[in-house]
Scaffold this motif. Sequence first.
Motif, mmCIF file in Angstrom:
data_model
loop_
_atom_site.group_PDB
_atom_site.id
_atom_site.type_symbol
_atom_site.label_atom_id
_atom_site.label_comp_id
_atom_site.label_asym_id
_atom_site.label_seq_id
_atom_site.Cartn_x
_atom_site.Cartn_y
_atom_site.Cartn_z
ATOM 1 N N HIS A 208 0.812 -1.217 0.000
ATOM 2 C CA HIS A 208 0.000 0.000 0.000
ATOM 3 C C HIS A 208 0.846 1.269 0.000
ATOM 4 N N MET A 209 2.159 1.117 -0.127
ATOM 5 C CA MET A 209 3.048 2.273 -0.135
ATOM 6 C C MET A 209 3.336 2.683 -1.576
ATOM 7 N N SER A 210 3.530 3.982 -1.775
ATOM 8 C CA SER A 210 3.958 4.442 -3.096
ATOM 9 C C SER A 210 5.422 4.060 -3.280
ATOM 10 N N ARG A 211 5.898 4.130 -4.503
ATOM 11 C CA ARG A 211 7.302 3.809 -4.776
ATOM 12 C C ARG A 211 8.224 4.719 -3.968
ATOM 13 N N GLN A 212 7.894 6.010 -3.907
ATOM 14 C CA GLN A 212 8.726 6.966 -3.169
ATOM 15 C C GLN A 212 8.709 6.665 -1.670
ATOM 16 N N GLU A 213 7.559 6.328 -1.129
ATOM 17 C CA GLU A 213 7.467 5.980 0.297
ATOM 18 C C GLU A 213 8.290 4.727 0.600
ATOM 19 N N LEU A 214 8.159 3.736 -0.263
ATOM 20 C CA LEU A 214 8.898 2.493 -0.054
ATOM 21 C C LEU A 214 10.397 2.724 -0.195
ATOM 22 N N ARG A 215 10.786 3.535 -1.150
ATOM 23 C CA ARG A 215 12.206 3.855 -1.331
ATOM 24 C C ARG A 215 12.759 4.549 -0.085
ATOM 25 N N SER A 216 12.013 5.491 0.447
ATOM 26 C CA SER A 216 12.437 6.188 1.667
ATOM 27 C C SER A 216 12.554 5.212 2.837
ATOM 28 N N TYR A 217 11.599 4.287 2.928
ATOM 29 C CA TYR A 217 11.634 3.291 3.993
ATOM 30 C C TYR A 217 12.877 2.417 3.862
ATOM 31 N N VAL A 218 13.170 1.973 2.625
ATOM 32 C CA VAL A 218 14.345 1.121 2.407
ATOM 33 C C VAL A 218 15.625 1.866 2.767
ATOM 34 N N LEU A 219 15.702 3.140 2.413
ATOM 35 C CA LEU A 219 16.899 3.917 2.745
ATOM 36 C C LEU A 219 17.071 4.060 4.258
ATOM 37 N N ALA A 220 15.978 4.113 4.983
ATOM 38 C CA ALA A 220 16.037 4.227 6.439
ATOM 39 C C ALA A 220 16.225 2.876 7.126
ATOM 40 N N HIS A 221 15.853 1.782 6.440
ATOM 41 C CA HIS A 221 15.924 0.427 7.004
ATOM 42 C C HIS A 221 16.648 -0.488 6.020
ATOM 43 N N ARG A 222 17.910 -0.223 5.807
ATOM 44 C CA ARG A 222 18.685 -0.929 4.782
ATOM 45 C C ARG A 222 18.849 -2.415 5.045
ATOM 46 N N ASP A 223 18.586 -2.865 6.240
ATOM 47 C CA ASP A 223 18.727 -4.292 6.552
ATOM 48 C C ASP A 223 17.409 -5.060 6.397
ATOM 49 N N ASP A 224 16.359 -4.385 5.970
ATOM 50 C CA ASP A 224 15.048 -5.016 5.815
ATOM 51 C C ASP A 224 14.937 -5.629 4.414
ATOM 52 N N ASP A 225 15.299 -6.896 4.311
ATOM 53 C CA ASP A 225 15.300 -7.585 3.017
ATOM 54 C C ASP A 225 13.915 -7.649 2.390
ATOM 55 N N GLU A 226 12.899 -7.790 3.212
ATOM 56 C CA GLU A 226 11.527 -7.863 2.694
ATOM 57 C C GLU A 226 11.143 -6.557 1.989
ATOM 58 N N ALA A 227 11.538 -5.437 2.556
ATOM 59 C CA ALA A 227 11.242 -4.139 1.945
ATOM 60 C C ALA A 227 12.031 -3.954 0.656
ATOM 61 N N ILE A 228 13.275 -4.391 0.646
ATOM 62 C CA ILE A 228 14.096 -4.289 -0.558
ATOM 63 C C ILE A 228 13.485 -5.125 -1.681
ATOM 64 N N GLU A 229 13.057 -6.335 -1.353
ATOM 65 C CA GLU A 229 12.428 -7.206 -2.355
ATOM 66 C C GLU A 229 11.132 -6.583 -2.882
ATOM 67 N N ALA A 230 10.365 -5.955 -2.003
ATOM 68 C CA ALA A 230 9.119 -5.311 -2.427
ATOM 69 C C ALA A 230 9.418 -4.159 -3.390
ATOM 70 N N LEU A 231 10.479 -3.410 -3.121
ATOM 71 C CA LEU A 231 10.858 -2.303 -3.996
ATOM 72 C C LEU A 231 11.310 -2.825 -5.355
ATOM 73 N N ILE A 232 12.067 -3.895 -5.360
ATOM 74 C CA ILE A 232 12.518 -4.491 -6.625
ATOM 75 C C ILE A 232 11.323 -4.998 -7.421
ATOM 76 N N ARG A 233 10.391 -5.684 -6.756
ATOM 77 C CA ARG A 233 9.203 -6.206 -7.437
ATOM 78 C C ARG A 233 8.354 -5.085 -8.015
#
Length: 66
Positions: free
Chosen positions: A8-33
């Motif tokens: 339910h996050m926009s690409r920009q929101e998810l990107r910001s989340y990944v940058l703040a939580h670089r160890d969250d593999d699930e978020a990184i995979e969601a951004l790639i998908r």
Amino acid sequence: MTKPDFSHMSRQELRSYVLAHRDDDEAIEALIRMGNPSAPVYPFPQTEDDLKVMEEILQKKLASNG
């Protein structure tokens, strides 16, 4: 801590989340998908001519990044 719902996050929101939580593999995979909506989409080559055109595109892309 509960994770946000990445679907339910926009690409920009998810990107910001990944940058703040670089160890969250699930978020990184969601951004790639999610992919990049501004990236060009090329059809899969169906003929030899299509394949030659695709090779030319890739060569130009590699040369410009070089």
